[in-house]
Design an enzyme around this catalytic site. Structure first.
Site, PDB file in Angstrom:
ATOM      1  N   LYS A   7       0.844  -1.207   0.000  1.00  0.00           N
ATOM      2  CA  LYS A   7       0.000   0.000   0.000  1.00  0.00           C
ATOM      3  C   LYS A   7       0.880   1.258   0.000  1.00  0.00           C
ATOM      4  O   LYS A   7       0.608   2.209  -0.736  1.00  0.00           O
ATOM      5  CB  LYS A   7      -0.895  -0.034   1.250  1.00  0.00           C
ATOM      6  CG  LYS A   7      -1.958   1.012   1.263  1.00  0.00           C
ATOM      7  CD  LYS A   7      -2.998   0.745   2.344  1.00  0.00           C
ATOM      8  CE  LYS A   7      -3.803   1.997   2.633  1.00  0.00           C
ATOM      9  NZ  LYS A   7      -3.143   2.915   3.575  1.00  0.00           N
ATOM     10  N   LYS A  27       1.226   4.007  -2.876  1.00  0.00           N
ATOM     11  CA  LYS A  27       1.021   5.432  -2.540  1.00  0.00           C
ATOM     12  C   LYS A  27       2.241   6.253  -2.987  1.00  0.00           C
ATOM     13  O   LYS A  27       2.098   7.305  -3.618  1.00  0.00           O
ATOM     14  CB  LYS A  27       0.828   5.550  -1.031  1.00  0.00           C
ATOM     15  CG  LYS A  27       0.767   6.965  -0.518  1.00  0.00           C
ATOM     16  CD  LYS A  27      -0.586   7.258   0.023  1.00  0.00           C
ATOM     17  CE  LYS A  27      -0.668   8.683   0.532  1.00  0.00           C
ATOM     18  NZ  LYS A  27      -2.044   9.060   0.772  1.00  0.00           N
ATOM     19  N   ARG A  57      16.436  -0.758  -1.138  1.00  0.00           N
ATOM     20  CA  ARG A  57      17.510  -0.806  -0.147  1.00  0.00           C
ATOM     21  C   ARG A  57      17.755  -2.252   0.266  1.00  0.00           C
ATOM     22  O   ARG A  57      16.840  -2.952   0.716  1.00  0.00           O
ATOM     23  CB  ARG A  57      17.197   0.050   1.081  1.00  0.00           C
ATOM     24  CG  ARG A  57      18.375   0.013   2.076  1.00  0.00           C
ATOM     25  CD  ARG A  57      18.328   1.114   3.107  1.00  0.00           C
ATOM     26  NE  ARG A  57      17.334   0.888   4.137  1.00  0.00           N
ATOM     27  CZ  ARG A  57      17.274   1.596   5.267  1.00  0.00           C
ATOM     28  NH1 ARG A  57      18.139   2.574   5.498  1.00  0.00           N
ATOM     29  NH2 ARG A  57      16.330   1.346   6.153  1.00  0.00           N
ATOM     30  N   ILE A  86      10.522  10.251   5.109  1.00  0.00           N
ATOM     31  CA  ILE A  86       9.927   9.024   5.661  1.00  0.00           C
ATOM     32  C   ILE A  86       8.407   9.068   5.629  1.00  0.00           C
ATOM     33  O   ILE A  86       7.751   8.087   5.973  1.00  0.00           O
ATOM     34  CB  ILE A  86      10.405   8.728   7.111  1.00  0.00           C
ATOM     35  CG1 ILE A  86      10.283   9.969   8.008  1.00  0.00           C
ATOM     36  CG2 ILE A  86      11.849   8.237   7.136  1.00  0.00           C
ATOM     37  CD1 ILE A  86       9.119   9.982   8.893  1.00  0.00           C
ATOM     38  N   ASP A 145      33.454  37.160  -8.674  1.00  0.00           N
ATOM     39  CA  ASP A 145      34.488  36.563  -9.519  1.00  0.00           C
ATOM     40  C   ASP A 145      34.141  35.099  -9.744  1.00  0.00           C
ATOM     41  O   ASP A 145      32.995  34.701  -9.533  1.00  0.00           O
ATOM     42  CB  ASP A 145      35.909  36.820  -8.980  1.00  0.00           C
ATOM     43  CG  ASP A 145      36.182  36.147  -7.660  1.00  0.00           C
ATOM     44  OD1 ASP A 145      35.268  35.507  -7.109  1.00  0.00           O
ATOM     45  OD2 ASP A 145      37.320  36.247  -7.171  1.00  0.00           O
TER      46      ASP A 145
HETATM   47  N1  COA Z   1       5.633   5.982   1.941  1.00  0.00           N
HETATM   48  C1  COA Z   1       4.454   5.918   1.305  1.00  0.00           C
HETATM   49  N2  COA Z   1       3.266   6.109   1.911  1.00  0.00           N
HETATM   50  C2  COA Z   1       3.297   6.396   3.237  1.00  0.00           C
HETATM   51  C3  COA Z   1       4.495   6.487   3.961  1.00  0.00           C
HETATM   52  C4  COA Z   1       5.704   6.260   3.276  1.00  0.00           C
HETATM   53  N3  COA Z   1       6.900   6.332   3.878  1.00  0.00           N
HETATM   54  N4  COA Z   1       4.217   6.795   5.249  1.00  0.00           N
HETATM   55  C5  COA Z   1       2.888   6.896   5.327  1.00  0.00           C
HETATM   56  N5  COA Z   1       2.325   6.646   4.121  1.00  0.00           N
HETATM   57  C6  COA Z   1       0.885   6.704   3.769  1.00  0.00           C
HETATM   58  C7  COA Z   1       0.035   5.837   4.663  1.00  0.00           C
HETATM   59  O1  COA Z   1      -0.058   4.542   4.144  1.00  0.00           O
HETATM   60  C8  COA Z   1      -1.265   6.580   4.618  1.00  0.00           C
HETATM   61  O2  COA Z   1      -1.887   6.298   3.396  1.00  0.00           O
HETATM   62  P1  COA Z   1      -3.491   6.426   3.206  1.00  0.00           P
HETATM   63  O3  COA Z   1      -3.855   7.821   3.585  1.00  0.00           O
HETATM   64  O4  COA Z   1      -3.689   6.106   1.768  1.00  0.00           O
HETATM   65  O5  COA Z   1      -4.046   5.395   4.155  1.00  0.00           O
HETATM   66  C9  COA Z   1      -0.858   8.032   4.581  1.00  0.00           C
HETATM   67  O6  COA Z   1       0.443   8.028   3.988  1.00  0.00           O
HETATM   68  C10 COA Z   1      -0.794   8.685   5.933  1.00  0.00           C
HETATM   69  O7  COA Z   1       0.055   7.934   6.770  1.00  0.00           O
HETATM   70  P2  COA Z   1       0.012   8.055   8.366  1.00  0.00           P
HETATM   71  O8  COA Z   1      -1.227   7.407   8.879  1.00  0.00           O
HETATM   72  O9  COA Z   1       0.260   9.449   8.742  1.00  0.00           O
HETATM   73  O10 COA Z   1       1.292   7.212   8.790  1.00  0.00           O
HETATM   74  P3  COA Z   1       1.324   5.683   9.254  1.00  0.00           P
HETATM   75  O11 COA Z   1       0.974   5.623  10.691  1.00  0.00           O
HETATM   76  O12 COA Z   1       0.576   4.848   8.277  1.00  0.00           O
HETATM   77  O13 COA Z   1       2.869   5.375   9.069  1.00  0.00           O
HETATM   78  C11 COA Z   1       5.207   5.353   9.525  1.00  0.00           C
HETATM   79  C12 COA Z   1       3.858   5.992   9.883  1.00  0.00           C
HETATM   80  C13 COA Z   1       6.316   6.070  10.253  1.00  0.00           C
HETATM   81  C14 COA Z   1       5.197   3.876   9.902  1.00  0.00           C
HETATM   82  C15 COA Z   1       5.382   5.516   7.987  1.00  0.00           C
HETATM   83  O14 COA Z   1       5.399   6.879   7.698  1.00  0.00           O
HETATM   84  C16 COA Z   1       6.579   4.809   7.395  1.00  0.00           C
HETATM   85  O15 COA Z   1       6.509   3.618   7.142  1.00  0.00           O
HETATM   86  N6  COA Z   1       7.666   5.528   7.129  1.00  0.00           N
HETATM   87  C17 COA Z   1       8.867   4.971   6.527  1.00  0.00           C
HETATM   88  C18 COA Z   1       9.557   4.019   7.463  1.00  0.00           C
HETATM   89  C19 COA Z   1      10.824   3.464   6.875  1.00  0.00           C
HETATM   90  O16 COA Z   1      10.896   3.122   5.717  1.00  0.00           O
HETATM   91  N7  COA Z   1      11.874   3.392   7.712  1.00  0.00           N
HETATM   92  C20 COA Z   1      13.156   2.884   7.311  1.00  0.00           C
HETATM   93  C21 COA Z   1      14.080   3.902   6.773  1.00  0.00           C
HETATM   94  S1  COA Z   1      14.403   5.323   7.777  1.00  0.00           S
HETATM   95 MG    MG Z   2      20.043   2.981   8.813  1.00  0.00          MG
END
Ligand code: COA
Ligand code: MG
Length: 299
Positions: A23, A27, A75, A231, A279
């Site tokens: 998902k 997105k 990654r 993120i 310069d």
């Molecule tokens: N990439 C794509 N979509 C993302 C996203 C991301 N990194 N983070 C959130 N979303 C999406 C959610 O799925 C949600 O979609 P929807 O509105 O269609 O349901 C929307 O954006 C809002 O998300 P939200 O509810 O605010 O966040 P969450 O609680 O679902 O997720 C995290 C929070 C931190 C878990 C999430 O942002 C995430 O996975 N971040 C990246 C983590 C990662 O990759 N870490 C390793 C490297 S540092």
């Molecule tokens: Mg790291």
């Protein structure tokens, strides 16, 4: 030089998401970001690695997800964890644009991965060298070995800085101002500039603190970083904006270069322009602005 060639890919916000979350991948692909990273490393639980590889493979091969112009990066896990070969085997058939190698500490790690990719490219009939690499520098040893790492391999297009892991590896405690990682953050962008690579800043890990994200991103921009990890989708717009030259900056750069060319034709080097001395360093900086504007499609 850190100047982006017009043909080179712009990487401003790079959105990362766990590779086992279709998902979020879907997105991410819908947002029009410059690049996205489907993570198989620390964003995925150890007992979900296989699932994540399958999901990433599906995302890359099924055609269900339209990535548009977004760069598709994966990654990997570190080679020494014993997971990397399977990470590559499962995902390379989807022909990702590149891989992000985490916790890089030596040139050898980059070269070994590059060699493995060459074998896979030949097997898959992909032009050798097509798959790009980004080295994530996030350990004390990675910082110390930056000169070798930055020159390790021609697939390397960027160095990426990871402050959280670095702080862990140094025994540092993270602060708002980031003084504890400032030397390392400078070293990464300096080595990227020295060896013609892009520099991608560490992600800002608080989800909802836009003013602080803005301050941290502006600092990265001023330091010479060309992009920043994101993120969360809500970080993408602000990061893109800060890493795209403004109309004013572009206009100033164009006028500066015109004035410079006229002065050069007139046998003059340094000159005064709108109250400041100009310069060659300022001209190079103006050319950098225009190259970035071109890469971002603004020129
Ligand atoms: N990439 C794509 N979509 C993302 C996203 C991301 N990194 N983070 C959130 N979303 C999406 C959610 O799925 C949600 O979609 P929807 O509105 O269609 O349901 C929307 O954006 C809002 O998300 P939200 O509810 O605010 O966040 P969450 O609680 O679902 O997720 C995290 C929070 C931190 C878990 C999430 O942002 C995430 O996975 N971040 C990246 C983590 C990662 O990759 N870490 C390793 C490297 S540092
Ligand atoms: Mg790291």
């Amino acid at each position: 030089m850190n100047t982006l060639e017009p043909s080179s890919r712009v990487r401003r916000a790079i959105l990362i998401m766990p590779g086992d979350d279709l998902k979020k991948i879907s997105k991410g692909a819908s947002l029009g970001v410059d690049s996205m990273i489907m993570d198989l490393e620390d964003g995925v639980a150890l007992n979900n690695k296989e699932r994540a590889r399958q999901v990433v493979q599906q995302a890359l091969t099924s055609g269900e997800i339209d990535f548009g112009k977004t760069e598709r990066l994966v990654r990997l896990n570190q080679a020494k964890k014993g997971l990397q070969v399977e990470d590559i085997t499962m995902t390379v058939i989807g022909k990702p644009d590149g891989y992000v190698l985490p916790k890089v500490e030596s040139a050898r790690e980059v070269q070994q991965l590059s060699h493995t990719l060459l074998e896979r490219e030949i097997l898959l009939g992909i032009e050798p060298g097509t798959i790009k690499l980004i080295a994530l520098i996030e350990t004390a040893k990675g910082i110390v070995n930056l000169p070798q790492i930055a020159q390790a391999d021609s697939r390397l297009v960027a160095l990426m800085f990871g402050a959280e892991d670095l702080a862990g590896s140094m025994g540092a405690i993270r602060s708002e101002g980031g003084e504890e990682v400032f030397y390392a953050r400078s070293a990464v962008v300096l080595h990227a500039a020295a060896f013609g690579l892009q520099a991608i800043d560490t992600p800002f890990i608080t989800i909802q603190a836009m003013e602080a994200l803005k301050a941290e991103t502006l600092t990265a921009r001023r330091m010479g970083y060309t992009g920043k990890l994101a993120i969360h989708p809500s970080h993408v717009g602000l990061i893109n904006e800060i890493f795209t030259p403004t109309d004013q900056e572009i206009d100033h750069a164009q006028r500066l270069i015109e004035a410079h060319e006229a002065k050069q034709a007139d046998h003059t080097g340094a000159f005064a322009f709108e109250g400041s001395m100009v310069d060659m360093p300022m001209i190079r900086s103006a050319e950098n602005v225009l190259a970035r504007a071109r890469a971002a499609g603004k020129l």
